[in-house]
Design a protein around this motif. Structure first.
Motif, PDB file in Angstrom:
ATOM      1  N   MET A 241      44.489  40.066 -15.550  1.00 19.68           N
ATOM      2  CA  MET A 241      45.224  40.709 -14.457  1.00 19.68           C
ATOM      3  C   MET A 241      46.538  41.311 -14.967  1.00 19.68           C
ATOM      4  SD  MET A 241      47.993  40.204 -12.261  1.00 19.68           S
ATOM      5  CE  MET A 241      48.275  38.431 -12.226  1.00 19.68           C
ATOM      6  N   TYR A 242      47.263  40.565 -15.809  1.00 23.24           N
ATOM      7  CA  TYR A 242      48.515  41.100 -16.353  1.00 23.24           C
ATOM      8  C   TYR A 242      48.263  42.294 -17.272  1.00 23.24           C
ATOM      9  CZ  TYR A 242      51.547  37.596 -14.324  1.00 23.24           C
ATOM     10  OH  TYR A 242      52.263  36.845 -13.428  1.00 23.24           O
ATOM     11  N   GLN A 243      47.116  42.293 -17.947  1.00 22.14           N
ATOM     12  CA  GLN A 243      46.763  43.464 -18.735  1.00 22.14           C
ATOM     13  C   GLN A 243      46.553  44.678 -17.834  1.00 22.14           C
ATOM     14  OE1 GLN A 243      46.676  43.690 -22.177  1.00 22.14           O
ATOM     15  NE2 GLN A 243      46.564  45.868 -21.663  1.00 22.14           N
ATOM     16  N   ALA A 244      45.945  44.451 -16.655  1.00 24.25           N
ATOM     17  CA  ALA A 244      45.782  45.544 -15.686  1.00 24.25           C
ATOM     18  C   ALA A 244      47.142  46.058 -15.224  1.00 24.25           C
ATOM     19  CB  ALA A 244      44.959  45.059 -14.493  1.00 24.25           C
ATOM     20  N   LYS A 245      48.127  45.170 -15.056  1.00 29.37           N
ATOM     21  CA  LYS A 245      49.484  45.603 -14.694  1.00 29.37           C
ATOM     22  C   LYS A 245      50.068  46.478 -15.796  1.00 29.37           C
ATOM     23  CE  LYS A 245      50.426  42.815 -10.983  1.00 29.37           C
ATOM     24  NZ  LYS A 245      50.924  43.253  -9.667  1.00 29.37           N
TER      25      LYS A 245
END
Length: 483
Positions: free
Chosen positions: A468-472
């Motif tokens: 998810m943080y990679q998506a951010k």
């Protein structure tokens, strides 16, 4: 020959210009509200006045800001041009000590007064004056603030520890099936973590509603038990009456026997036999009535017992609501953990996929600043409604904290789970939230991971969280798969 049109000017549509102009004052209020101390308080009051379209209050607050914070600065520019760096530093120190720090020290009146006094003296200080007394007072104030901050933190920790110990002792006193166990567990989980203000408020409001509902159910149980007690008393009284009637019949029978032994004629015996039959018929009728009454009383007692069991079941069910987030109706962490353990056991036994997605709203703090906490709450409720609209009955959505949510998708392969979450992103874009007649548009980023055999819950959530943080980092409003 080309015509010189002067500097290039971008022409904007009148509607766009008007929309930008209308947002200037709300943006200014939002920016002020994010500041500490008096300026932040002034900004929040201005936000409230704008929401209510109270233009008189807006006018007064803007004048207050002008008179208190800008006029002195403008006068100094008029008198001597731009402030020297030393003057700027002095003014910044005055604002920090006399305004911001004084506001934070309101629970400690002595330190708050000293902070305000120092702010005034810093404002009056001029180059060339002795700075040593002010420096000593500022250092002493900082020392006292540090001491009190440490004491406050220690007191806060001790208070939480005492409260947790009280709850632990309470659990020891409760029956294993007590409906209070769930509520105590939720509060202890909050104490052990670092919940934000929204989570605390939502939990408090949810527990208040639970207390109200449980109060109604407990009163129903008390009423049913009272009614049952009354019926039992009536039942025993009727038995007692029946026993008394039987005793009277026995006495009359003995009297009839005595008369029959002493009878001297057939006519006298016949009359006495008629009396015996009449007494017997009356006793039989009375016994029949008593039996019917006792059967009815028994039915009423059974109904009361069934009602009590039903109310106690409802009481336990209401207690189970602590497994849900009171704001959105999604599962909370406790409910999610219990569901995950069951689904993980099924996935392990049947060798079927179990996929999990971590979802986080993009720039939610800005949304809160723009629309206020009520608008943020409306956005969270709308978000959960969108998620549920794209889930099957066996799927689940959990509010994992603040604006972060977790989807649990049993029997769903990784690629299919990614497609499910992407459909939810499109659905959210097509159906923005509404609050007080205003559209609230927002997006979310997500990471998707599929459980490996033997993998525990925390590790699986961590893998999805990293995705998810990679998506951010990739630009938000994306779905990244954890392989």
């Amino acid at each position: 020959m080309p015509i010189d049109r002067g500097p290039s000017v971008s022409v904007r549509e009148p509607a766009v210009v008007a929309a930008g102009a209308r947002s200037v004052l709300p943006d200014f209020a939002d920016g002020m509200a994010a500041l500490p101390g008096e300026l932040g308080s002034l900004g929040r009051r201005l936000q409230s006045a704008l929401r209510e379209e109270d233009w008189r209050t807006c006018h007064r607050l803007l004048h207050q800001f002008l008179d208190k914070y800008l006029r002195e600065f403008a006068e100094s520019l008029e008198a001597g041009g731009a402030l020297a760096e030393s003057d700027q530093l002095r003014d910044l120190l005055r604002q920090a000590v006399g305004v911001a720090l004084a506001s934070l020290l309101q629970p400690l009146p002595a330190l708050a007064d000293e902070s305000s006094a120092l702010g005034t003296e810093l404002r009056q200080w001029r180059p060339g004056s002795d700075l040593a007394p002010l420096a000593r007072r500022v250092r002493e104030l900082c020392h006292q603030v540090g001491v009190h901050a440490g004491e406050t933190t220690e007191q806060h920790t001790l208070m939480l520890g005492l409260f947790d110990l009280l709850l632990e002792n309470l659990v020891e006193l409760l029956d294993d099936g007590s409906w209070l166990h769930g509520q105590v567990a939720v509060v202890r989980e909050l104490l052990a973590g670092d919940p934000d203000r929204q989570t605390l408020e939502a939990t408090r409001n949810g527990l208040r509603e639970l207390v109200y509902q449980q109060g109604l159910l407990k009163q129903g149980i008390v009423d049913s038990k009272d009614a049952m007690r009354t019926m039992m008393v009536t039942f025993v009284e009727r038995l007692d009456g029946m026993t008394a009637s039987t005793g009277q019949f026995q006495t009359r029978i003995e009297s009839h026997l005595q008369v029959i032994r002493e009878a001297r004629s057939i006519a006298e015996l016949g009359k006495r036999m008629d009396d015996v039959l009449e007494d017997t018929i009356q006793l039989q009728a009375q016994a029949l009535r008593s039996r019917e009454q006792m059967v009815a009383a028994r039915a009423e007692v059974d109904a009361a017992e069934a009602r009590i069991r039903e109310l106690e079941t409802q009481l336990r069910d209401v207690g189970d609501l602590v497994r849900s987030d009171p704001l959105t109706g999604a599962l909370n962490r406790r409910g999610f953990e219990e569901l995950y353990e069951r689904e993980a056991a099924h996935a392990e036994r049947d060798a079927r996929p179990l996929t999990l997605a971590v979802l986080d709203l993009d720039e939610f703090s800005r949304l809160n600043a723009r629309h206020g906490h009520p608008g943020g709450d409306a956005a969270l409720r709308h978000f959960v409604a969108i998620l549920r609209g794209g889930l099957r009955a066996v799927d689940a959505v959990c509010r994992h904290g603040g604006e972060e949510f977790v989807l649990l998708l049993p029997g769903t392969p990784l690629a299919e789970a990614q497609s499910v979450v992407q459909r939810m992103q499109r659905a959210l874009a097509a159906q923005p939230a509404m609050h007080e007649g205003r559209r609230i548009t927002f997006t979310f980023s997500a990471g998707v991971a599929m459980r490996q055999l033997g993998e525990d819950r925390e590790h699986l959530v961590h893998r999805a969280d990293r995705a998810m943080y990679q998506a951010k980092r990739d630009g938000r409003n994306r779905v990244v798969v954890a392989h």
